[in-house]
Enzyme design. Structure first.
Site, PDB file in Angstrom:
ATOM      1  N   LEU A  10       0.925  -1.423  -0.029  1.00  0.00           N
ATOM      2  CA  LEU A  10      -0.019   0.050   0.056  1.00  0.00           C
ATOM      3  C   LEU A  10       0.987   1.133  -0.082  1.00  0.00           C
ATOM      4  O   LEU A  10       1.524   1.365   0.715  1.00  0.00           O
ATOM      5  CB  LEU A  10      -0.865   0.087   1.182  1.00  0.00           C
ATOM      6  N   ARG A  17       0.924  13.716   7.362  1.00  0.00           N
ATOM      7  CA  ARG A  17       1.415  14.158   8.798  1.00  0.00           C
ATOM      8  C   ARG A  17       2.843  14.669   8.457  1.00  0.00           C
ATOM      9  O   ARG A  17       3.729  14.956   9.395  1.00  0.00           O
ATOM     10  CB  ARG A  17       1.324  13.045   9.708  1.00  0.00           C
ATOM     11  N   THR A  81      -7.363   2.048   3.355  1.00  0.00           N
ATOM     12  CA  THR A  81      -6.703   1.041   2.996  1.00  0.00           C
ATOM     13  C   THR A  81      -7.495  -0.237   2.638  1.00  0.00           C
ATOM     14  O   THR A  81      -7.002  -0.808   1.691  1.00  0.00           O
ATOM     15  CB  THR A  81      -5.869   0.844   4.472  1.00  0.00           C
ATOM     16  N   LYS A 354      39.033  14.064 -11.283  1.00  0.00           N
ATOM     17  CA  LYS A 354      37.715  13.617 -11.941  1.00  0.00           C
ATOM     18  C   LYS A 354      38.241  13.042 -13.066  1.00  0.00           C
ATOM     19  O   LYS A 354      39.201  13.327 -13.778  1.00  0.00           O
ATOM     20  CB  LYS A 354      36.762  15.014 -12.300  1.00  0.00           C
TER      21      LYS A 354
HETATM   22  C1  UD1 Z   1      -2.845   1.753   9.456  1.00  0.00           C
HETATM   23  C2  UD1 Z   1      -3.909   0.999  10.100  1.00  0.00           C
HETATM   24  C3  UD1 Z   1      -3.554   0.734  11.523  1.00  0.00           C
HETATM   25  C4  UD1 Z   1      -2.321   0.070  11.725  1.00  0.00           C
HETATM   26  C5  UD1 Z   1      -1.285   0.786  11.112  1.00  0.00           C
HETATM   27  C6  UD1 Z   1       0.025   0.205  11.142  1.00  0.00           C
HETATM   28  C7  UD1 Z   1      -5.785   1.104   8.695  1.00  0.00           C
HETATM   29  C8  UD1 Z   1      -7.139   1.756   8.589  1.00  0.00           C
HETATM   30  N1  UD1 Z   1      -5.128   1.406   9.884  1.00  0.00           N
HETATM   31  O1  UD1 Z   1      -2.812   2.797  10.033  1.00  0.00           O
HETATM   32  O2  UD1 Z   1      -4.674  -0.460  12.015  1.00  0.00           O
HETATM   33  O3  UD1 Z   1      -2.066  -0.138  13.090  1.00  0.00           O
HETATM   34  O4  UD1 Z   1      -1.465   1.044   9.635  1.00  0.00           O
HETATM   35  O5  UD1 Z   1       1.145   0.952  10.639  1.00  0.00           O
HETATM   36  O6  UD1 Z   1      -5.555   0.471   7.782  1.00  0.00           O
HETATM   37  N2  UD1 Z   1      -3.016   3.934   1.781  1.00  0.00           N
HETATM   38  C9  UD1 Z   1      -3.420   3.787   0.466  1.00  0.00           C
HETATM   39  N3  UD1 Z   1      -4.609   4.452   0.142  1.00  0.00           N
HETATM   40  C10 UD1 Z   1      -5.689   4.819   1.117  1.00  0.00           C
HETATM   41  C11 UD1 Z   1      -5.018   5.137   2.331  1.00  0.00           C
HETATM   42  C12 UD1 Z   1      -3.744   4.562   2.763  1.00  0.00           C
HETATM   43  O7  UD1 Z   1      -2.653   3.055  -0.258  1.00  0.00           O
HETATM   44  O8  UD1 Z   1      -6.553   5.108   0.951  1.00  0.00           O
HETATM   45  C13 UD1 Z   1      -1.584   3.443   2.282  1.00  0.00           C
HETATM   46  C14 UD1 Z   1      -0.714   4.573   2.766  1.00  0.00           C
HETATM   47  O9  UD1 Z   1      -0.076   5.025   1.840  1.00  0.00           O
HETATM   48  C15 UD1 Z   1       0.216   3.714   3.679  1.00  0.00           C
HETATM   49  C16 UD1 Z   1      -0.645   2.668   4.160  1.00  0.00           C
HETATM   50  O10 UD1 Z   1      -1.657   2.525   3.382  1.00  0.00           O
HETATM   51  O11 UD1 Z   1       1.333   3.352   3.152  1.00  0.00           O
HETATM   52  C17 UD1 Z   1      -1.141   2.865   5.489  1.00  0.00           C
HETATM   53  O12 UD1 Z   1      -2.046   4.025   5.630  1.00  0.00           O
HETATM   54  P1  UD1 Z   1      -1.777   5.161   6.935  1.00  0.00           P
HETATM   55  O13 UD1 Z   1      -2.717   6.224   6.693  1.00  0.00           O
HETATM   56  O14 UD1 Z   1      -0.254   5.311   7.277  1.00  0.00           O
HETATM   57  O15 UD1 Z   1      -2.452   4.169   7.979  1.00  0.00           O
HETATM   58  P2  UD1 Z   1      -2.422   4.288   9.560  1.00  0.00           P
HETATM   59  O16 UD1 Z   1      -3.037   5.430   9.943  1.00  0.00           O
HETATM   60  O17 UD1 Z   1      -0.932   4.419  10.026  1.00  0.00           O
HETATM   61 CA    CA Z   2       1.040   4.553   8.923  1.00  0.00          CA
END
Ligand code: UD1
Ligand code: CA
Length: 465
Positions: A10, A17, A81, A354
């Site tokens: 993902l 942030r 996600t 160089k």
């Molecule tokens: C996520 C999990 C959380 C877990 C944590 C661990 C979810 C809802 N939450 O939270 O349970 O404890 O990771 O690190 O899954 N991404 C996409 N598309 C989207 C949203 C996110 O590709 O629509 C990708 C982001 O780029 C990232 C990953 O998914 O690489 C995680 O997303 P992020 O927003 O960082 O989730 P967390 O709040 O960290």
């Molecule tokens: Ca994350």
């Protein structure tokens, strides 16, 4: 095949942030984009296929890995996600194996842990297995909900958690293994009625539990490897963790680091035994350091190789440069791309090279520019020698033979070739080739005017009035 492993990474989120114009997964950790850390771990498992979900800044993210052995899937809008994983459904048509889901922002997860997770999933015959960790500060992570008997009942995201749930210190690491048919059918049932209005991947767990599927968990041994990067502060802390891990490895292998806190060694660097490295040293990219070398400090080496028993005195910068054994370089030397130095070469302070091939035992000890040159062995380049390789239009090469003495403050205008055993007198400007064994000098009359300084000063006094 049932036993096949597919991987989904993902990487579509913006990483709000981070407060950055760049997509989060392109930020560097130990000199390498976050996504590449995760991808390399996935590749280590030799999966049948790897799919990366991109969306925000997709083009920049794809540049991280310009090869074509992975599938890129666009998530047009970052709806969560769960939605992201569902976007990969069509690229897993007819795939009956297990899918490992990784977050592009969890870079230190180890191959060992991932293998253990896959193993646990298969052994327990689960529909989905998730990696968990116990954290002192679980803030920000999804919390693992369990019944009093320890049975998993779900995952709650931080924004949706009650105060009591927020006190739970077992969290989801965001890495999962799931059987492909279960995963996609469960995600189709996930709703977005939560605080963030997102389709949560963790909600596949409650869907599975409702269906009576077996959902397993596995706890990671070392919680540091599942830390996600969401802020610059977390990035800096992880940089520290990674650096400590790499430095410890080299110390265990017989390398002395005088100040481990200010020694920055990237993952792919190799260092020989009994090499001693001083403070503020950066070893980057594919740098290789020989055995018994001495690096005083403030060195910045990128994709460079140095042989055994090389001494880098204080403050040396090398980029795509090679130095054979026994050489002594610096202080304050700059070896730019294409510099290739033979054994026991000495380059002293304020010397820049160089595209320079320099033979064994040759010395250039002070204030010199050597660009686009080939120099033989046992030659001495005097202080302040400049090779003029550029006329404003083209670069030209200079060739200097063996056992040549170039006098201080000489200027060699390329293209030019000096044979073996040539002597160049001090302060000579040379525009023409010099044959073996010849002396080259400029005819210039030296004059001395008695009492000149006093006369000049008198004149200046008069003109001031
Ligand atoms: C996520 C999990 C959380 C877990 C944590 C661990 C979810 C809802 N939450 O939270 O349970 O404890 O990771 O690190 O899954 N991404 C996409 N598309 C989207 C949203 C996110 O590709 O629509 C990708 C982001 O780029 C990232 C990953 O998914 O690489 C995680 O997303 P992020 O927003 O960082 O989730 P967390 O709040 O960290
Ligand atoms: Ca994350």
């Amino acid at each position: 095949m049932m036993n096949e492993i597919g991987v989904i990474i993902l990487a579509a989120g913006q990483g709000k942030r981070m407060k950055s114009a760049l997509p989060k997964v392109t930020h560097l950790l130990g000199g390498k984009p976050l996504l590449l850390h995760v991808l390399n771990k996935a590749q280590g498992l030799k999966p049948a296929r790897i799919t990366i979900i991109v969306g925000h800044g997709a083009q920049a993210v794809r540049q991280v890995y310009p090869n074509d052995d992975v599938t890129w899937v666009i998530q047009p809008q970052q709806l969560g996600t769960g939605h992201a994983v569902l976007c990969a459904k069509s690229s897993f048509q007819e795939f009956a194996g297990d899918i490992l889901i990784l977050s592009g922002d969890v870079p230190l997860i180890s191959e060992r842990t991932l293998n253990a997770l896959i193993h646990a999933h298969r052994q327990r015959n689960a529909a989905l297995t998730l990696l968990t960790a116990t954290l002192k500060d679980p803030g920000g992570y999804g919390r693992i909900l369990r019944a009093p008997d320890g049975e998993l009942t779900g995952i709650v995201e931080e924004p949706d958690a009650t105060d009591t749930q927020k006190r739970i210190d077992e969290v989801s690491a965001g890495s999962y293994v799931a059987s492909a048919p279960f995963l996609f059918s469960a995600l189709e049932k996930v709703k977005n009625n939560n605080q963030q209005g997102e389709y949560y991947l963790p909600d596949a767990v409650s869907v599975g539990l409702k269906q009576g599927k077996r959902i397993a968990t596995m706890k990671v041994d070392d919680a540091r490897e599942m830390m996600g990067i969401n802020t610059r502060e977390e990035l800096a802390l992880m940089e520290k963790t990674l650096q400590e891990r790499i430095n410890r490895k080299w110390m265990d292998n017989g390398v002395t680091l005088k100040d481990s806190n200010t020694t920055y060694i990237e993952e792919d660097v190799v260092i020989g035994k009994d090499t001693v490295i001083g403070p503020n040293t950066h070893l980057r990219g594919n740098t290789v350091i020989g055995a018994r070398c001495q690096i005083d400090g403030s060195a910045y080496l990128t994709d460079s190789q140095i042989g055994d028993e090389v001494q880098l005195k204080f403050s040396v910068v090398m980029t795509s440069a090679r130095v054979a054994g026994g050489a002594i370089i610096g202080p304050f030397a700059h070896l730019r791309p294409g510099s290739s130095l033979g054994p026991n070469v000495h380059l002293g302070n304020f010397v820049e090279t160089k595209e320079a091939t320099i033979g064994e035992g040759t010395k250039a000890n002070h204030l010199t520019y050597l660009g686009d040159v080939t120099i033989g062995r046992d030659t001495n380049i005097g202080a302040g020698t400049i090779v003029c390789n550029y006329d404003g239009f083209h670069k030209y090469r200079t060739k200097i033979g063996d056992r040549v003495q170039v006098g201080s403050d000489s200027t060699l205008v390329a293209p030019i070739s000096l044979g073996d055993d040539v002597y160049v007198a001090t302060a000579t400007t040379l525009r023409h080739d010099v044959p073996n064994g010849a002396l080259a000098f400029n005819e210039r009359q030296e004059r001395v005017r008695q009492g000149w300084t006093e006369q000049k000063r008198e004149k200046m006094k008069v003109s001031k009035k």
